[in-house]
Structures are given as structure tokens and as C-alpha cells.
Motif scaffolding. Structure first.
Motif, PDB file in Angstrom:
ATOM      1  N   PRO A 147       0.851  -1.203   0.000  1.00 43.80           N
ATOM      2  CA  PRO A 147       0.000   0.000   0.000  1.00 43.80           C
ATOM      3  C   PRO A 147       0.884   1.249   0.000  1.00 43.80           C
ATOM      4  N   ASP A 148       0.295   2.407  -0.294  1.00 41.42           N
ATOM      5  CA  ASP A 148       1.069   3.649  -0.270  1.00 41.42           C
ATOM      6  C   ASP A 148       1.379   4.086   1.149  1.00 41.42           C
ATOM      7  N   ALA A 149       0.488   3.725   2.060  1.00 38.10           N
ATOM      8  CA  ALA A 149       0.650   4.171   3.447  1.00 38.10           C
ATOM      9  C   ALA A 149       0.130   3.071   4.359  1.00 38.10           C
ATOM     10  N   ASN A 380       4.804   1.578  -5.706  1.00 42.05           N
ATOM     11  CA  ASN A 380       4.590   0.737  -4.519  1.00 42.05           C
ATOM     12  C   ASN A 380       3.701  -0.456  -4.791  1.00 42.05           C
TER      13      ASN A 380
ATOM     14  N   TYR B 224      11.281   8.857  -4.266  1.00 40.59           N
ATOM     15  CA  TYR B 224      10.075   8.439  -3.546  1.00 40.59           C
ATOM     16  C   TYR B 224       9.161   9.649  -3.324  1.00 40.59           C
ATOM     17  N   MET B 227       6.998  10.940  -6.166  1.00 33.09           N
ATOM     18  CA  MET B 227       5.725  10.248  -6.420  1.00 33.09           C
ATOM     19  C   MET B 227       4.563  10.945  -5.721  1.00 33.09           C
ATOM     20  N   PHE B 228       4.888  11.678  -4.645  1.00 31.49           N
ATOM     21  CA  PHE B 228       3.829  12.320  -3.872  1.00 31.49           C
ATOM     22  C   PHE B 228       3.797  13.828  -4.083  1.00 31.49           C
ATOM     23  N   HIS B 252       0.086  10.960   5.942  1.00 34.38           N
ATOM     24  CA  HIS B 252      -0.236   9.555   6.209  1.00 34.38           C
ATOM     25  C   HIS B 252      -0.681   9.320   7.649  1.00 34.38           C
ATOM     26  N   LEU B 254       0.947   8.968  10.507  1.00 33.78           N
ATOM     27  CA  LEU B 254       1.689   8.125  11.447  1.00 33.78           C
ATOM     28  C   LEU B 254       2.107   8.956  12.652  1.00 33.78           C
ATOM     29  N   VAL B 288       6.729  -0.922   3.528  1.00 34.78           N
ATOM     30  CA  VAL B 288       6.009   0.163   2.850  1.00 34.78           C
ATOM     31  C   VAL B 288       6.868   1.427   2.743  1.00 34.78           C
ATOM     32  N   TYR B 289       7.660   1.677   3.785  1.00 34.86           N
ATOM     33  CA  TYR B 289       8.406   2.937   3.822  1.00 34.86           C
ATOM     34  C   TYR B 289       9.909   2.738   3.649  1.00 34.86           C
TER      35      TYR B 289
END
Lengths: 507, 381
Positions: A147-149, A380, B224, B227-228, B252, B254, B288-289
């Protein structure tokens, strides 16, 4: 008229036999499956028919008195920049037979090898290099759609993961054994690949020849392939491994199917491929249920349905001109992993014209696919595997820096078990016992030794990758992935640099 | 002198940070004193500060600090701002001449809010205010040549340039500001040219970051972020951290402690020993990160309106020391930089590799009270 076919005069190799050393033991006669060594009973002497020699060096390696040397035939055509010898010889062959030229392994021609035009970075002063013998140096890689997040909720003051993941595969090295079918290589090699994959914590790929009954126990380290012929595919097979790969194309023969001749379909292969003994196994060029991307989506989801959405689905394509757009479509069609196979990828058999002229270098395809997926914000969603012509650990490091999650190795794995890249896999007579199902030849591969040598190879590459990572000041492989700052081009033009997304050395 | 008698050049960067958890505002003199104490950690090619709570009169407006090489560039920015945001107040950033600060760019600040739909024509309808401001900053920094927005948060500001930090502070008259969080940076540039935009801190919205180290993973961190929608234009690896903070924490969602675990995750061998839930969580973070992992040596201090965080890379290749006294927490590259302004801390420690020091504002902290500078006599200044 010539006294003998010209192909006999202009053969590729000569066999030098030192009469002082030769003891007429006939090991060479028994080892050569092409009949290049002949024992003349009348004279009690070993002689040779050099026109039959393929240059595999088996006899040379096994001659107990080192009496043999295999050399290129120095007899040459009149030099001609256009009419290089292979063109002349191929015309002779086709004039003889009227057939399509066949060959094996990957494209051997001197197209640019971009791996050799890229160099890596290392730390000096401002960031310390890290010694993998003293510090952790992580190669663990996860393949699958991310997933992206992630989302977490606090439970009793501790963060708790609430995101559900699609299936992921853990591999301990960013290296997998590429698809090579049972049939194109024999069971002994398959056993070696499966056991090595198990020991290393990586995966091997069945290819499209089905999965031999005795190999189901290595399922945790198996990718089962579903190709256009659907050989050996049933629900038990699909559930036997940890992932399913849909093979759309192969780097050595983009746009071409496969053909395993009936003579090679013995009992075991017949059972494993689920076809009658002695019948030709023909894989069509396209999947006849996939004529476009939406059909691929159906197959991806059909396979996911068949396996309860527990296994990632890989889609393998040959590197061709529009790879980037195709890969984007495949990612959106629901694939978890995309494997891209460059034009140097090997094959058990391919038409020579296809192998040598169709497809593009993996380095360029990989770079453009990774970049496109990033531009579209969907990198991703899929993992990327690079395949086709990975020769050493530095190639692996460069592939990962360009954007691959991991690589497939095929030819390198076969070389580890003894292949000398003579390119005659299609004959089924492999004197090294690899690309053959003749029991007399196949037993030359001892599965235990194959297993050990394959495990050694990957472990050695692993150490080298760790050294290169540490030298760059990185201690986790994910910090290398797509990190093109770590690459510089040498002797590349601006177009090439732009496609690779790297700077020139010195810049 | 013989060659072996030469002292070797000392390389590195110096950091310092102060936070008062109760929200009491401290004048700039303390942080200046602390960073000046680490003078030798820089080479005069970059110094900078971030301060929180400094614009109480405009605390609900985004404060854009802009540097422009020339009037054309500044006018281009102003033209763009006029199309995209409502400027409530604008002024020169006050400076005083300093003989060591030469050739500064044009420095302006604008207190703004995004254009609301229905008000004027909104350039990017549907975005949250914060996302809208990020878009404004990215567009200016990427598209307008010679002009940069180097600070864009509410009730905070970054002040930076080419020079030693104590001279930069004098130039920006930071002794006249009061803030409840301060960070400072003394730069020893190696990888990138010493230029005003490249000095620390790097900021986006109210995130600010000062960094000692080299981010070897920069190449992938940058790709990375692209992409955002984040564009790295400031030629310095540290920039990625500011945008990663914005992406991972603000967008996100977090928690800060997990964002720190993205930057400096536990090793797999530690994760393998964790209980099932934690293992699942940290495996997910790394899967994911992974492209957000900051690999390479670093000590960073990042701040936002709600707190200050110090963090080292996961093998601690750069120094970082923390100390506490009362409601005030100090972090710096060297203990001496803390003791210069707080001679008798209650507790001093060196945080372990990858273990963040997270200081958040107390509930009910009021950020309008003012406190005198912490240390009346500054030995370093």
C-alpha cells in the motif's frame, strides 16, 4: 560441386589431440554426445570429426591425460565487414535444410552492455563506509504489492497496525532462480535449484513444464509458472508454490512461443506436463485467452481466485520497445510483481533471428519501467524483477540501483552447475547433463553437488553485494533500490543517460 | 612545520535545539550562544535557525519567508502569490548589517492564507489548506528561477544564510525574537555549494529540520517523494527529511515515534525477536516505507508547533546529546553547547542509535508568555 559439404570445411572448432599424451582411453568418445570423437576399432585409435564439435569443452575437461584442446578453427573466410562468418555459415545451413535456424542461450552479439558502462559510488570522508563483517548489512527483500501508506491505531498506548496487506514474499537475497522448465533442463538440475532455494531462503521458478511430483515438498521456495501452453497446470499445481507467474514473454524470444519436440516427452515429462508421451509440447506465441490487457486482468484474478488470494501473481514480459507502458498496464491489471526479461536472457531453444534481433537491453527497459511507475505514482503497487543477462553481483547491485527489487538469474545458475554457454541447448544433447533429458547424460548432474554450487554462488554474490552496499555507506538494500545517485555512466551519450536516469561520471 | 604537525581539518556540522514544554518563549540569545559554542563544527558557509511562537500577531496565517536573487525573481513570486493566495501582511525581513554577511539575497516575508473557493478563483480546489500551501511552495521553488520560499509554517520561521550562525543571527536580529522552540545549525558543506538556499534548516509548513550528516539514501528518498508531489530543488540532501516528515506524519497520519522508525528502523534481527504484533507493525513499516529510510550517518533535530525531536541514524554515526532542566529540554551535537546555556542540567544523556528523543508540548501550554534568555552570561558569544 564441392567434394564435401562446405559446412564441413568451415566448421567452428578444431580438436587438437596430443598424440604423446593420448592413451586411447575413449573417455572423450563416451563424453561427447555429438559424436565428434570416434573410436576406430580397426586402428585402435581415437579420431575426430571436427565438424560435429560444438565447443562445449566437456571432452577437454574430462580427458584424464589433458591430451585435448578445443580451439576456434583458424581457417577463415576472406575478411568482409558485411559478410561476417556467421551470416555465410547460416546461409549454408539453410540452403542445406530449408529450415529455421535454431539456437540456445541468450543474444551473444556485441550490442552495448550497459552494466559495463555504469560505475558505482563509494563513501569517502563525509559518510563512513560500513564493514559488513562488523555491522548488520541487510539484504532481506519483500516481493509483493504494497500500500502507499499504513494505518495504525493506538491500543493501550501502543501503536497497532490495522492495514491489511496483500500477500508478500520474504527473500533473503535479492536474487531468484529464473524460470527454466522441467524438460528444457532435467530433474537433477531442478532438484538442485529447489534445494538451493530452500537453503538460501529464496525462490526458484518451475518454468512452464509443470512441477515434478518429487518437488512439491519445496513449495515454500517455488514459483509455479502458468504459460501459454498451460502445461502441468491444475489446481494442485497452482497451490503448490508461494507465487504464480504468468509468462507473457521471454527475453530471448519475444513474441514467440515454445516447442519441446515429442521425442523429448518421456514418461516423467509426460506426467508432469500432463500431455501424452511422445507428443509435441507446443506453447502458442500468445496466450489464446489473453488478446489484451483486460484479458490479462481476468487471468490474474482467475489465478488469485484459484488460490484464495493467498499468493502473489507475477507477470513476466520480454523487454520490448513499449515496456514502460505495458508494465504500467500490468500493474493496474492487478499483478503483484512484474518481471522484465531483457534480450540477453537465455532460452532452451529459440529461432536465431528472433534471439539476436528482437527485444531491448534490460538496463534500458528496467530504467524506463521504474521511472514510468514512479511518474504514475504506482511503484509501490508492484515489485520489479530484472532478468536477462545478469552475470555477477555488480550487475545485481546496478539493477537494484536502477529500480529493481530483485533479479532473476538463469544462465548464471546453469553456469554454476557446469554450463559452458555453447548455445546448443536446443539439441537435447547437452554433454554437461543440464539441458538434456537423456538419462545417460542427465546423470552427469549430481543434485547434491548442483545444490551446493548454486547455494555457494548466491551466497558469494550476497557477500559481494554487502561489501558494495557498505562501501556506499548503506546498510539496507532498500536504500539502494532506485537510488540512481549511486550510479554514474561512463562513455554514454545524453539520450542513454536520460533513459537510465543517471549522471555521467565526473558530474 | 612538518606535515605531521598540521592539525587536521575538523569536519562536520553542529546542531542545537531548545524547547520549553510549557510554552514559555525564550529570546534568541540562548540558542545563538549554544550554536556559537560549536563554532568549529562549521566552516562559515552556512548557518541558520528555526523559531516557533515568534509571530503571535499572525499566528493563524502561514508565514512565507522568501529569498530572491533579484527584483525580477521577487516580482515573479509576488505575481504567483497574487494568483494563488491572499496576502494579509507583507514586509521586509528585518536585518542589520554584519561585516561577515556579504551579498545577501532580497529577503521578504508574507503572512498569507490560501484563496478560498467562492472568494476568488481557486487555483487548486479541493485541497486542504496545508496541501494547498505545499503546492504553492513546490511551484515557486521548482518553477521560479532565483527565488525560494524557505519557510512556510504558521507562527514559526526559518532564518538562514551563508555565514557562521552567530553572524547570521546578528544579521537577522534574532536576539529580538522570542520563541518556545529554537533550533540552530552550523554548516560545514561538503557535498553541495554553500549558498543561501542550501543552509539549514529546511522547512515545509511548520516542519523544520536541521541535520548533521550525509544522507546516502538521498537518491531514492528524492524519487520516492516525487511520487507524492514533492520536488527537491535546494541541492541538499537534508531537504528530503522535511518533505518526508510532512508526507509521513501529516498526510499519512503516522505518530511521530513511528515516523522516527521509518527514518531509523530497527534491524531485521531485532524485528525477528519482537512479539507478534510489533513484528507485524515494524515489518510493515520497513516494507512500505523502505524508500523513506534515511541511510547514512545523521543526527537530526526536527521541530513542529507541537514539539521537538532528536534522532540518530540506526548505527549512531553522528553525535547527539540531550539534557533536561525543568520544563526545558536541550539537544545539541556537543554537551558543551548545552552547558554553555544551562550549566546545571538535571539530566544529561546521549541518545542511543535510532532511539528518538521526542519532546511534546505540555497540554495547556500557553505560548504567549515570555521568558528572559536562559543564561544571563554566555561564554561563547
Amino acid at each position: 560441386m564441392l567434394h564435401q559439404p562446405i559446412t564441413k570445411n568451415y566448421h567452428d572448432f578444431i580438436i587438437e589431440r596430443d598424440p604423446e599424451k593420448c592413451i586411447q582411453c575413449q573417455v572423450c568418445v563416451r563424453q561427447c554426445s555429438y559424436g565428434a570423437h570416434i573410436y576406430n576399432e580397426k586402428d585402435e585409435r581415437v579420431t575426430e570429426d571436427e565438424a560435429r564439435c560444438v565447443g562445449c569443452h566437456r571432452c577437454e575437461a574430462l580427458c584424464p591425460t589433458e591430451a585435448l584442446t578445443i580451439r576456434r578453427n583458424p581457417s577463415e573466410f576472406r575478411e568482409n565487414a558485411l559478410w561476417a562468418p556467421q551470416f555465410i555459415k547460416n546461409i549454408y545451413k539453410q540452403a542445406d535444410t530449408g529450415g529455421v535456424l535454431l539456437t540456445g542461450m541468450g543474444n551473444p552479439y556485441p550490442y552495448p552492455v550497459y552494466w559495463d558502462r555504469m560505475v558505482l559510488d563509494a563513501s569517502q570522508v563525509t559518510n563512513p563506509s560500513i564493514d559488513p563483517l562488523r555491522e548488520p548489512m541487510e539484504l532481506r527483500t519483500w516481493l509483493g504489492s504494497k500500500p502507499d501508506a499504513i494505518e495504525v491505531e493506538m491500543k493501550k498506548g501502543k501503536p497497532n497496525l490495522t492495514t491489511q496487506f496483500l500477500p508478500q514474499l520474504q527473500i533473503n537475497y535479492p536474487i531468484l532462480f529464473s524460470a527454466m522448465s522441467y524438460g528444457s533442463i532435467n530433474l537433477n538440475v531442478h532438484v538442485g535449484l529447489a534445494r538451493a532455494a530452500e537453503e538460501l531462503g529464496i525462490l526458484y521458478n518451475t518454468g512452464e513444464g509443470g512441477l515434478h511430483q518429487s518437488l512439491y515438498k519445496y513449495g515454500e521456495n517455488t514459483i509455479v509458472q502458468c504459460a501459454s501452453g498451460r502445461f502441468g497446470v491444475d489446481s494442485k499445481y497452482l497451490n503448490a508454490g508461494v507465487a504464480i507467474e504468468i509468462k507473457i514473454g521471454q527475453g530471448a524470444k519475444p513474441g514467440i512461443g515454445g516447442h519441446l519436440p515429442g521425442e523429448k516427452i518421456g514418461k516423467e515429462i509426460s506426467i508432469t506436463r500432463m500431455i501424452p508421451e511422445g507428443s509435441d509440447a507446443i506453447s502458442p506465441a500468445p496466450h489464446h485467452d489473453i488478446y489484451s490487457i483486460e484479458d490479462l486482468r481476468q487471468l490474474i484474478y482467475a489465478l488469485k481466485e484459484a488460490t484464495d488470494y493467498e499468493k502473489p501473481v507475477f507477470v513476466k514480459i520480454a523487454a520490448v520497445h513499449n515496456s514502460a507502458a505495458i508494465a504500467s498496464g500490468i500493474a493496474r491489471a492487478g499483478a503483484d510483481v512484474i518481471a522484465i526479461d531483457g534480450f540477453r536472457g537465455g532460452t532452451g531453444a529459440a529461432p536465431t533471428m528472433i534471439r539476436d534481433n528482437v527485444g531491448i537491453p534490460i538496463e534500458l527497459a528496467l530504467a524506463s519501467v521504474d521511472e514510468r511507475l514512479r511518474q504514475e505514482g504506482i511503484r509501490n503497487r508492484v515489485s520489479l524483477l530484472a532478468a536477462g543477462g545478469i552475470r555477477c553481483s555488480a550487475d545485481v547491485v546496478k539493477a537494484i540501483a536502477l529500480g529493481a527489487d530483485a533479479v532473476y538469474i538463469g544462465t548464471a545458475a546453469l553456469i554454476a552447475v557446469g554450463c559452458t554457454v555453447c548455445q546448443r541447448c536446443y539439441t537435447g544433447k547437452c554433454p554437461w547433463g543440464i539441458a538434456t533429458n537423456d538419462p545417460y547424460l542427465a546423470k552427469r548432474i549430481n543434485p547434491d553437488i548442483a545444490h551446493r554450487r548454486l547455494a555457494n554462488l548466491v551466497r558469494a554474490w550476497g557477500h559481494e553485494i554487502q561489501e558494495m552496499l557498505g562501501g556506499m555507506g548503506l546498510n539496507a538494500i532498500e536504500s539502494l533500490r532506485g537510488n540512481r545517485e549511486k550510479l554514474r555512466g561512463v562513455g554514454l551519450n545524453e539520450v542513454e543517460l536520460n533513459i537510465l536516469g543517471i549522471k555521467h561520471a565526473g558530474a | 612545520m612538518k606535515s605531521w604537525q598540521y592539525q587536521k581539518d575538523i569536519s562536520g556540522c553542529g546542531l542545537s535545539g531548545i524547547i520549553n514544554k510549557n510554552g514559555e518563549r525564550i529570546t534568541g540569545e540562548s540558542i545563538i550562544c549554544s550554536i556559537a559554542c560549536q563554532h568549529d563544527r562549521g566552516n562559515g558557509l552556512g548557518g541558520g535557525f528555526a523559531a516557533y511562537g515568534i509571530y503571535p500577531d499572525f499566528k493563524d496565517h502561514y508565514a512565507l519567508h522568501i529569498m530572491a536573487d533579484n527584483l525580477d525573481a521577487l516580482h515573479a513570486v509576488e505575481g504567483f502569490l497574487n494568483q494563488t493566495v491572499s496576502v494579509v501582511h507583507q514586509e521586509k525581513i528585518p536585518t542589520r548589517p554584519n561585516k561577515y554577511i556579504t551579498d545577501p539575497p532580497i529577503l521578504r516575508r508574507y503572512f498569507i492564507e490560501p484563496v478560498k473557493e467562492g472568494d476568488r478563483i481557486c487555483r487548486w480546489p479541493g485541497l486542504s489548506d496545508d496541501d494547498y500551501i505545499v503546492r504553492v511552495v513546490m511551484n515557486v521553488n521548482r518553477d521560479i528561477k532565483g527565488a525560494y520560499i524557505f519557510s512556510s509554517g504558521k507562527n514559526m520561521g526559518a532564518f538562514k544564510g551563508v555565514g557562521f550562525p552567530e553572524d547570521i543571527a546578528d544579521f537577522y536580529r534574532l536576539d529580538e525574537y522570542s520563541g518556545y522552540i529554537w533550533t540552530a545549525h552550523n554548516r560545514f558543506p561538503t557535498n553541495t555549494p554553500g549558498w543561501w538556499g542550501g543552509a539549514h534548516p529546511f522547512t515545509i509548513l511548520d516542519w523544520s529540520i536541521v541535520h548533521n550528516g550525509e544522507i546516502s539514501s538521498y537518491g531514492i528518498n528524492k524519487r520516492y517523494l516525487e511520487m507524492f508531489g514533492y520536488h527537491c530543488t535546494l541541492l541538499t540532501d537534508t531537504e528530503v527529511v522535511a518533505y518526508l516528515l510532512d508526507l509521513i506524519i501529516r498526510r499519512h497520519g503516522l505518530p511521530v515515534e513511528l515516523a522516527c522508525k521509518v527514518f531509523a528502523p530497527p534491524f531485521w534481527q531485532e524485528i525477528d525477536r519482537m512479539d507478534k504484533e510489533a513484528k507485524r507493525l515494524f515489518t510493515a513499516i520497513r516494507m512500505v516505507y523502505g524508500s523513506g529510510l534515511l541511510n547514512g550517518p545523521f543526527a537530526i533535530l526536527f521541530a513542529y508547533n507541537g514539539g521537538l525531536v532528536g534522532l540518530n541514524d540506526r548505527v549512531k554515526l553522528r553525535p547527539l546529546v540531550a539534557a533536561v532542566k525543568g520544563d526545558t529540554v536541550y539537544m545539541a551535537s556537543e554537551e558543551s553547547a548545552i552547558r554553555a546555556i544551562c550549566p546545571d542540567p538535571e539530566k544529561v544523556w546521549a541518545p542511543k542509535a535510532g532511539e528518538p528523543v521526542i519532546v511534546t508540548m505540555d497540554k495547556g501550554a500557553s505560548t504567549t508568555k515570555k521568558q528572559a534568555r536562559l543564561s544571563p552570561a554566555c561564554a561563547g558569544a
